[in-house]
Write an enzyme that holds these catalytic residues in place. Structure first.
Site, PDB file in Angstrom:
ATOM      1  N   PHE A 119     -14.508   2.592   3.763  1.00 43.01           N
ATOM      2  CA  PHE A 119     -13.496   1.823   3.037  1.00 43.01           C
ATOM      3  C   PHE A 119     -13.144   2.537   1.740  1.00 43.01           C
ATOM      4  CE2 PHE A 119     -11.817  -1.469   0.287  1.00 43.01           C
ATOM      5  CZ  PHE A 119     -10.906  -2.081   1.133  1.00 43.01           C
ATOM      6  N   VAL A 120     -11.880   2.897   1.604  1.00 38.15           N
ATOM      7  CA  VAL A 120     -11.443   3.652   0.427  1.00 38.15           C
ATOM      8  C   VAL A 120     -10.418   2.847  -0.379  1.00 38.15           C
ATOM      9  CG1 VAL A 120     -11.906   5.944   1.367  1.00 38.15           C
ATOM     10  CG2 VAL A 120      -9.707   4.845   1.849  1.00 38.15           C
ATOM     11  N   ASP A 132      -6.060  -0.941  -1.820  1.00 39.00           N
ATOM     12  CA  ASP A 132      -6.701  -1.897  -2.722  1.00 39.00           C
ATOM     13  C   ASP A 132      -8.029  -2.427  -2.199  1.00 39.00           C
ATOM     14  OD1 ASP A 132      -5.307  -3.466  -0.623  1.00 39.00           O
ATOM     15  OD2 ASP A 132      -6.042  -5.176  -1.786  1.00 39.00           O
ATOM     16  N   LYS A 156      -7.691   6.880   9.910  1.00 41.75           N
ATOM     17  CA  LYS A 156      -9.101   6.639  10.251  1.00 41.75           C
ATOM     18  C   LYS A 156      -9.196   6.447  11.759  1.00 41.75           C
ATOM     19  CE  LYS A 156     -10.300   3.150   7.365  1.00 41.75           C
ATOM     20  NZ  LYS A 156     -11.099   2.304   6.416  1.00 41.75           N
ATOM     21  N   GLY A 197       0.788  -1.232   0.000  1.00 37.46           N
ATOM     22  CA  GLY A 197       0.000   0.000   0.000  1.00 37.46           C
ATOM     23  C   GLY A 197       0.818   1.279   0.000  1.00 37.46           C
ATOM     24  N   ASP A 256      -5.696   2.262  10.462  1.00 40.00           N
ATOM     25  CA  ASP A 256      -7.092   1.970  10.791  1.00 40.00           C
ATOM     26  C   ASP A 256      -7.169   1.510  12.251  1.00 40.00           C
ATOM     27  OD1 ASP A 256      -9.784   1.381  10.625  1.00 40.00           O
ATOM     28  OD2 ASP A 256      -9.537  -0.400   9.394  1.00 40.00           O
ATOM     29  N   ASP A 306       0.125   3.701   4.071  1.00 45.30           N
ATOM     30  CA  ASP A 306      -0.972   4.286   3.299  1.00 45.30           C
ATOM     31  C   ASP A 306      -2.097   4.762   4.222  1.00 45.30           C
ATOM     32  OD1 ASP A 306      -1.619   1.681   4.070  1.00 45.30           O
ATOM     33  OD2 ASP A 306      -2.261   1.036   2.079  1.00 45.30           O
TER      34      ASP A 306
HETATM   35  P1  IMP Z   1      -4.612  -1.647  10.816  1.00 42.37           P
HETATM   36  O1  IMP Z   1      -4.300  -0.221  11.192  1.00 42.37           O
HETATM   37  O2  IMP Z   1      -3.736  -2.649  11.534  1.00 42.37           O
HETATM   38  O3  IMP Z   1      -6.069  -1.956  10.976  1.00 42.37           O
HETATM   39  O4  IMP Z   1      -4.265  -1.948   9.327  1.00 42.37           O
HETATM   40  C1  IMP Z   1      -4.201  -0.995   8.364  1.00 42.37           C
HETATM   41  C2  IMP Z   1      -4.151  -1.730   7.054  1.00 42.37           C
HETATM   42  O5  IMP Z   1      -5.461  -2.189   6.710  1.00 42.37           O
HETATM   43  C3  IMP Z   1      -3.731  -0.801   5.944  1.00 42.37           C
HETATM   44  O6  IMP Z   1      -2.335  -0.840   5.741  1.00 42.37           O
HETATM   45  C4  IMP Z   1      -4.503  -1.341   4.761  1.00 42.37           C
HETATM   46  O7  IMP Z   1      -3.777  -2.367   4.136  1.00 42.37           O
HETATM   47  C5  IMP Z   1      -5.762  -1.917   5.368  1.00 42.37           C
HETATM   48  N1  IMP Z   1      -6.893  -0.949   5.304  1.00 42.37           N
HETATM   49  C6  IMP Z   1      -7.489  -0.317   6.329  1.00 42.37           C
HETATM   50  N2  IMP Z   1      -8.476   0.490   5.909  1.00 42.37           N
HETATM   51  C7  IMP Z   1      -8.508   0.362   4.558  1.00 42.37           C
HETATM   52  C8  IMP Z   1      -9.322   0.962   3.527  1.00 42.37           C
HETATM   53  O8  IMP Z   1     -10.211   1.793   3.750  1.00 42.37           O
HETATM   54  N3  IMP Z   1      -9.052   0.566   2.256  1.00 42.37           N
HETATM   55  C9  IMP Z   1      -8.070  -0.328   1.936  1.00 42.37           C
HETATM   56  N4  IMP Z   1      -7.286  -0.905   2.874  1.00 42.37           N
HETATM   57  C10 IMP Z   1      -7.499  -0.570   4.170  1.00 42.37           C
HETATM   58 MG    MG Z   2      -1.288  -1.937   4.242  1.00 45.52          MG
END
Ligand code: IMP
Ligand code: MG
Length: 181
Positions: A154-155, A161, A133, A46, A105, A102
């Protein structure tokens, strides 16, 4: 981008806005890292568009590295187990590390990667992310350098992707619901 644009409901962060965000982050990062020669570690896949556009603008010495990690969110447990698919190929001991992401979340992936790099003796570990987010957070975590905060939607695009596709879109957008169904 006609072929891809037709699947997009609306733009969330335009190409022009991405350009302005990178210009602002350039100032913040030059202030933080001048003279420090950090290793900029991109989290694949990403990171690639954002990281590429960002590092070209940075006027200080740096090195590049990549990691590929996948997260397994086991059952009811809040903690994520992160599997290293590809590890960083250089020593991080006593080095300043800037992770390029990228989107943040839940924050679980980053927490695991940060603690791993700290455990290996990095001098500092900070994160620059294009998108944040905050409503998605499962843990208490705030990235050090944030491009823009977005709602809990979700973007795709600019590295992000849906089932492996849409990463090459030059902006960030919302997918049309019919694509999911
Ligand atoms: P987290 O912060 O551990 O939940 O993981 C973040 C990862 O989840 C990012 O690096 C993305 O690969 C994926 N991700 C989270 N939100 C989105 C979204 O809105 N679109 C696409 N991938 C996302
Ligand atoms: Mg990622």
């Amino acid at each position: 981008m006609k072929q891809l644009d037709k699947d997009i409901e609306r733009t969330v962060v335009s190409e022009e806005e991405i350009g302005r965000i990178i210009e602002r982050l350039k100032g913040e990062l030059e202030h933080a890292y001048a003279g420090k020669c950090p290793i900029v570690v991109g989290l694949l896949k990403g990171c690639i568009l954002f990281m590429s556009d960002l590092v070209q603008r940075l006027d200080f010495h740096l090195e590049l590295a990549f990691m590929d990690v996948s997260s397994y969110y086991g059952g009811l447990h809040a903690a994520a187990d992160v599997k290293i698919e590809k590890d960083i190929d250089m020593a991080v001991k006593d080095r300043h590390i800037l992770i390029a992401e990228d989107i943040v979340d839940s924050g679980r992936t980053l927490r695991a990667v940060i603690s791993l790099l700290e455990h290996r003796g990095a001098a500092s570990v900070k994160v620059v992310t294009l998108l944040d987010k905050p409503e998605g957070r499962a843990i208490d975590y705030t990235p050090d350098f944030i491009g823009v905060r977005i709602p809990n939607v979700f973007v795709v695009g600019y590295g992000l992707d849906y089932e492996g596709r849409y990463r090459n879109l030059p902006y960030v957008g919302l997918l049309k619901p019919k694509i999911y169904s």
